[in-house]
Design an enzyme around this catalytic site. Structure first.
Site, short mmCIF file in Angstrom:
data_model
loop_
_atom_site.label_atom_id
_atom_site.label_comp_id
_atom_site.label_asym_id
_atom_site.label_seq_id
_atom_site.Cartn_x
_atom_site.Cartn_y
_atom_site.Cartn_z
N HIS A 88 -21.95 -5.09 12.11
CA HIS A 88 -21.16 -6.04 12.91
C HIS A 88 -21.99 -6.48 14.12
O HIS A 88 -22.72 -5.68 14.70
CB HIS A 88 -19.85 -5.37 13.37
CG HIS A 88 -18.88 -6.35 13.93
ND1 HIS A 88 -19.03 -6.88 15.19
CD2 HIS A 88 -17.78 -6.94 13.40
CE1 HIS A 88 -18.04 -7.74 15.41
NE2 HIS A 88 -17.27 -7.80 14.34
N GLU A 161 -19.99 -14.15 10.08
CA GLU A 161 -19.30 -14.20 11.37
C GLU A 161 -20.24 -14.79 12.42
O GLU A 161 -21.05 -14.05 13.00
CB GLU A 161 -18.89 -12.79 11.81
CG GLU A 161 -18.01 -12.06 10.83
CD GLU A 161 -17.17 -10.98 11.51
OE1 GLU A 161 -15.95 -11.06 11.43
OE2 GLU A 161 -17.75 -10.09 12.16
P1 PGA Z 1 -12.10 -11.93 15.96
O1 PGA Z 1 -13.04 -10.75 15.45
O2 PGA Z 1 -11.16 -12.27 14.83
O3 PGA Z 1 -11.38 -11.35 17.14
O4 PGA Z 1 -12.98 -13.06 16.33
C1 PGA Z 1 -13.61 -10.79 14.17
C2 PGA Z 1 -14.59 -9.68 14.06
O5 PGA Z 1 -15.26 -9.38 15.07
O6 PGA Z 1 -14.75 -9.08 12.98
#
Ligand code: PGA
Length: 251
Positions: A88, A161
């Protein structure tokens, strides 16, 4: 294929009672809950429909042995954990995670029979160089992070992401990725992984989008055919909103 939804609770909630409450509310089919490891047994005890995901995994190839402070992947397995988030961006940015350590973790997960949810995504600086720049960056990340599992088989979940979109949905002026470029990125990732039979083409690839998914924007992301599901952070701590998101996804 049904859309998958992973609820990434990050370090929340602090109390076990709150974790149990949240887990009961979010226990739905095709929903995967990623609680803090500390709450895993309590969450496991109450969920009946959903599945469990770890938020990280220690890169221990031996799977057991003297590794003070580590959690054995076998413990996760025994706990019924089927997935593990790996790499992540918050860990990459704040906890010294590198492509090397991530590659080891992906290998460990697959060795232990846990499906990796590999998170990739470009920073705003990289994105400022244009979409193609971001695409090359993301594909390079994937290449390095999957380096130790070339030629294997199984399932790999890749969560795209964009770092600049994470946690922005609640802030005024927050930036949300446009769904078309998110869909295109996931399409590019899948095409890249399917390219060579000798590398990762034998894996079944699931592509998720994560980065401030909420009730207000889920509709547009759902239109993108390459997106197989979502990794939801902030909104997964608000049970009512989260349930609504899942309802929209499955409607
Ligand atoms: P968020 O987080 O939906 O708060 O943007 C997603 C993540 O960090 O996996």
């Amino acid at each position: 294929m049904k859309h998958l939804v992973i609820a990434n609770w990050k370090m929340n909630p602090v109390s076990t009672e709150d974790a149990i409450r949240l887990a009961k509310e979010e226990d739905m089919r095709d929903v995967i809950i990623a609680p803090p490891s500390f709450h895993m047994p309590s969450v496991r005890a109450v969920i009946k429909r959903g599945a469990l995901c770890a938020q990280d995994i220690d890169p221990i190839d031996a799977l057991s042995g003297p590794y003070t402070g580590a959690i054995s992947p076998l413990l996760f397995k025994k706990m019924g954990v089927r997935y593990a988030i790996i790499g992540h961006s918050e860990r990459r940015a704040h906890l010294g995670e590198t492509d090397d350590s991530i590659a080891k973790k992906v290998h460990t997960a697959l060795t232990a029979g846990i499906i990796p949810v590999l998170c990739v995504g470009e920073t705003s600086e990289v994105r400022a160089g244009g979409y193609m720049n971001a695409r090359d960056f993301v594909l390079r990340q994937i290449e390095r992070d999957l380096d130790l599992v070339r030629g294997g088989v199984g399932k790999l979940i890749i969560a795209y992401e964009p770092v600049w979109a994470i946690s922005t949905n609640n802030n005024d002026g927050g930036v949300i990725d446009d769904s078309e470029s998110a869909g295109e990125m996931i399409q590019n990732i899948k095409a890249f992984l399917a390219e060579s039979m000798k590398l990762w083409a034998q894996y079944k690839i699931v592509g998720l989008y994560g980065g401030s998914v909420g009730v207000n924007n889920i509709g547009m992301f759902l239109k993108e055919r390459s997106i197989d599901g979502f990794l939801v952070g902030g909104a997964s701590l608000r049970a009512k909103e989260f349930k609504k998101i899942v309802e929209i996804i499955h409607s």
